[in-house]
Scaffold this motif. Sequence first.
Motif, short mmCIF file in Angstrom:
data_model
loop_
_atom_site.label_atom_id
_atom_site.label_comp_id
_atom_site.label_asym_id
_atom_site.label_seq_id
_atom_site.Cartn_x
_atom_site.Cartn_y
_atom_site.Cartn_z
N ARG A 165 34.61 -62.41 -28.01
CA ARG A 165 34.34 -62.57 -26.58
C ARG A 165 33.04 -61.89 -26.17
O ARG A 165 32.26 -62.41 -25.38
N ARG B 78 35.56 -71.14 -26.11
CA ARG B 78 34.79 -70.88 -24.89
C ARG B 78 33.31 -71.17 -25.11
O ARG B 78 32.61 -71.62 -24.19
N GLY C 69 32.28 -74.02 -22.87
CA GLY C 69 31.81 -73.29 -21.69
C GLY C 69 30.30 -73.35 -21.53
O GLY C 69 29.58 -73.98 -22.30
#
Length: 168
Positions: free
Chosen positions: A68, A151, A155
């Motif tokens: 992350r 992500r 994203g």
Amino acid sequence: MAGLNRLYLGILYAMAGIAGAMLVWLMISVVVSVTMRNLGLQPFAWLFTSSEYAILYMTMLGAPWLVREKGHVHIELVTAALPGPARRIVSRTVAAICVAVCAMLAWKGGELMLTNIARNDLDVRAYYFPKWILTAAFPVSFGLMAVEFARFVFGDDLLHSGEAGIHE
């Protein structure tokens, strides 16, 4: 949806916090073990075993948070040389491959954990310890890493910055 996102982030950061605490435990256990040996004492049997388990759990629990935060090691040499559109394609492709690998490892880790439960496998060292407790970290951590890499596939943020060198 915001509540679910907060819960997810809470789990992710709690896992990272536990991994950090295990790092502290590793330091303490090594110092205690070395001190005991230097004093001519036999270190406790559980001391070494708990250190081994902590290394596994520290790695597995901290990895999704590292993904992350883009804290894992990767080389930007190639992506730095690419123009913006090509860099986005390469970065999203790499992230998609990471999703596939992590999803497969989560699946296989889940199978391993279920096999350990079905066979009642034990890790026999200082104590009899159910192996499924160790292997439970695989599907959870690799599953969350797959989510985190996804992500970067879907994203706005890219996995690669395109800046070669150290930028801290």
